[in-house]
Every structure is written in structure tokens, then in C-alpha cells.
Design an enzyme around this catalytic site. Structure first.
Site, short mmCIF file in Angstrom:
data_model
loop_
_atom_site.label_atom_id
_atom_site.label_comp_id
_atom_site.label_asym_id
_atom_site.label_seq_id
_atom_site.Cartn_x
_atom_site.Cartn_y
_atom_site.Cartn_z
N CYS A 49 53.39 -9.77 36.50
CA CYS A 49 54.05 -9.02 35.30
C CYS A 49 55.53 -9.08 35.78
O CYS A 49 55.76 -8.09 36.65
CB CYS A 49 53.21 -7.60 35.29
SG CYS A 49 54.16 -6.77 33.98
N CYS A 82 56.85 -5.66 34.79
CA CYS A 82 56.53 -4.41 35.72
C CYS A 82 57.28 -4.56 37.23
O CYS A 82 57.73 -3.42 37.58
CB CYS A 82 55.16 -4.44 36.00
SG CYS A 82 53.96 -4.72 34.59
N ASP A 83 57.32 -5.81 37.49
CA ASP A 83 58.00 -5.83 39.22
C ASP A 83 59.27 -6.54 39.07
O ASP A 83 59.91 -6.67 40.30
CB ASP A 83 56.97 -6.68 39.88
CG ASP A 83 55.51 -5.98 40.10
OD1 ASP A 83 55.57 -4.74 39.95
OD2 ASP A 83 54.43 -6.68 39.79
#
Ligand code: NDP
Length: 306
Positions: free
Chosen positions: A133, A136-137
Site C-alpha cells: 500500500c 499507507c506507507d
């Protein structure tokens, strides 16, 4: 005795949430199940530029708007996964935490889960340099170098997203050509921070506590080498989340749910919507369309069995 809902919707992505909105409008007593954050793949998508009415919208914002719409309609939602759907006139849904729910009709809108590379050290270093992701990261890779595996829309769009943080993004594809559409290719390939390694596959993740490199194999020369990197983002397609209905003989050989133009499977009262179904185009607009059709057809079905 267990309460019997009219409709159970499994999955709160765009397809499931739209089904919920239409089911509520049709007056169905509805329950929705989600085993993660509402929004499905939307929450993992940086930016969307093909949602009519919004030339550019963040995936998280669109997911939130859809979820707020469902909560404003007071659609009952349980945050738990569904393990198995038992087929009968009244369907029983077994949750992952051991409860059961009953409903007259079910819409499966569980989408897909990302495919893994299935190479050594991938599992051990997931969360330590391997990420599925970028949204997300990505921010953890400020001023670092990352590798994106895959040549589809997801890989190219997320590669462009990662250029905000990383100093260099290398896309690794196994063929000479990309699977992604032309616009996504132009955005990625014109970007000064993005380079491409072709006809090459990943064969191992390298690192002790954190990723330090990815081992690659050139499919033309058979050469194997370690390509230094701080992060690896595999975007190599996805698999339908259909284990809850695998015993019902409603899946195609790849595991996608077979539905007709009414989003109905061959099991009466069981519908599919969104990416989980066999379909020619997996997009947010097609998912919401499926959700609306499935809810309306479920409504007619429920009327017919009364
Ligand atoms: P795709 O299946 O479209 O692409 C997967 C990519 O990964 C391909 O390049 C494929 O290579 C490669 N690949 C698959 N397996 C391996 C492997 N084992 N090793 C190395 N490479 C591998 O998946 P996406 O997730 O990108 O997209 C899924 C669907 O969602 C598509 O229909 C896509 O169009 C849609 N989508 C649309 C978006 C948009 O319109 N904005 C955004 C994101 C997704 P090869 O081509 O050689 O098979």
C-alpha cells in the site's frame, strides 16, 4: 431465534456501500459487513481521476464521503469478516469471530486482495520494506529509493504517487510492454524520477531486519543480480475474495463470482457486485453500478419469496 435481515451485504467498498444505499431506499432491513476499513480499494488509492463529477479526488476522501452517506442512512454495519455463507431459503452467515447472522438475500461485494510475489523473505520483510500500500506507507520512503513490481494501472499510478517521497522509483516489469492504459503509462514514463527495468522478475527479497535490495532475474539473459532498494511495492494483480462462497459452485476457474446481467449468481438470493465478479472492466463506476443493480434485484427477489 436469530433475527432475519432482508439483505446482508458483505464488503463496504464502493459496490457494497452503493448496494446499501439502494437497499435502504427500497426499504430493506439491511446489514453490511466489513472486515477492514470502509472504502475497499479506494482507501489504498492515492488519486482518482475518472469518477464523474470530480476531475481529481483522493481515494480516502471519496471512501469517506461514501461511508458518511451510508451512516447517514443508518445502515447497520458489523466490522467483522464473513467466513462462510450457507445456502438455504434463509441464508446463514458465519462470521470470523464465531457468530451467525441470517438474511433472505446476500450481496457479495468483497472485492479482491493483492497478489503476493511468493518469493523468499517476502513475508518476513512485509512491514519492513515490503509494502502492498503506497498510500499507507509511501511517506516512510522520503529521500529513499523504491522499487515497484508490475506494469498494470495500479503499479504505474502508485509509482507516480511514490515520486513525492522517494528520490528514485524503479518499475520492474516481466514483459517489454505495460498492461496499464495509455494515460497511466504517459504519466509514469514521462516522470524524471521513474525508470523501468523490462523483461525481469523478482526472485527474492534481500535484507535482515529491513529490505536492502531485491534480487532480480533478467528473463532474456537469465542473469540474477541484487538491485539495491529501501522499499518494494508489489502491484502484480489481485485475487477475488470468494472463500465464503467457494463451496457453492458459483465461481469461475480463477475464483471470480459468475453473475448474470442482474448480478445474480446461480444460487437464488445470492448476488455479486464489484471487483469480485467476472467482468470486463474493474472500476469504481462499474462497481457502484453493480451495487445498485444487485440491491434492486435482491429487493425484487425478496418480494417474490414473501
Ligand atoms: P493488472 O492485472 O492489471 O496488472 C498486473 C501487473 O502485474 C501486470 O503488469 C502483470 O504482468 C504483472 N504481474 C502479474 N503477476 C506477476 C508476477 N508474478 N511477477 C511479476 N509481474 C507480475 O492488476 P492491477 O492491480 O494493476 O489492476 C487490476 C484492475 O484494476 C485492472 O482491471 C485495472 O485496469 C484496474 N485499475 C484501474 C485503475 C484506474 O482506472 N484508475 C487503477 C487501478 C487499477 P503482465 O502484464 O506481464 O501479465
Amino acid at each position: 431465534m436469530d433475527k432475519i435481515y432482508d439483505l446482508a451485504i458483505i464488503g463496504a467498498g464502493p459496490a457494497g456501500m452503493t448496494a446499501g444505499i439502494y437497499a435502504k431506499r427500497a426499504g430493506l432491513e439491511t446489514i453490511m459487513f466489513e472486515n477492514s476499513a470502509p472504502g475497499g480499494k479506494l482507501v489504498k488509492t492515492f488519486e482518482i481521476d475518472n469518477w464523474p463529477g470530480e476531475s481529481r479526488v483522493s481515494g480516502v476522501d471519496l471512501a469517506l464521503k461514501m461511508y458518511e452517506h451510508t451512516t447517514s442512512l443508518e445502515i447497520e454495519t458489523e466490522f467483522v469478516g464473513i467466513k462462510k455463507i450457507n445456502n438455504d431459503i434463509i441464508k446463514t452467515l458465519e462470521t470470523e469471530d464465531g457468530r451467525t447472522f441470517k438474511a433472505k438475500a446476500v450481496i457479495l461485494a468483497t472485492g479482491t486482495i493483492e497478489n503476493k510475489m511468493e518469493i523468499p523473505n517476502e513475508d518476513r520483510l512485509t512491514g519492513h520494506g515490503v509494502s502492498f500500500c503506497a498510500v499507507c506507507d509511501g511517506a516512510f520512503y522520503k529521500k529513499k529509493e523504491v522499487v515497484v513490481i508490475g506494469g498494470g494501472n495500479s503499479a504505474l499510478e502508485e509509482a507516480v504517487y511514490l515520486t513525492q517521497f522517494a528520490t528514485k522509483v524503479t518499475i520492474v516489469i516481466r514483459r517489454d510492454v505495460f498492461r496499464a492504459d495509455k494515460v497511466a503509462q504517459e504519466h509514469a514514463l514521462d516522470h524524471p524520477k521513474i525508470s523501468v527495468i523490462r523483461h525481469t522478475v523478482p526472485i527474492a527479497v534481500v535484507g535482515e531486519d529491513h529490505v536492502t535490495a531485491i534480487r532480480l532475474k533478467d528473463l532474456i539473459t537469465n542473469e540474477e543480480y541484487d538491485y539495491p532498494t529501501d522499499g518494494i511495492f508489489p502491484y502484480i494483480g489481485a485475487t477475488a475474495s470468494t472463500t465464503s462462497v467457494a463451496h457453492l459452485n458459483v465461481l469461475d476457474p480463477l475464483g471470480y463470482m459468475i453473475v448474470n446481467e442482474k448480478m445474480a449468481s446461480k444460487v437464488p438470493g445470492l448476488y455479486g457486485a464489484g471487483d469480485v465478479c467476472v467482468k470486463p472492466l474493474r472500476q469504481i463506476v462499474t462497481a457502484v453500478s453493480d451495487g445498485a443493480v444487485a440491491a434492486q434485484m435482491a429487493f425484487l427477489y425478496i418480494q417474490s419469496i414473501k
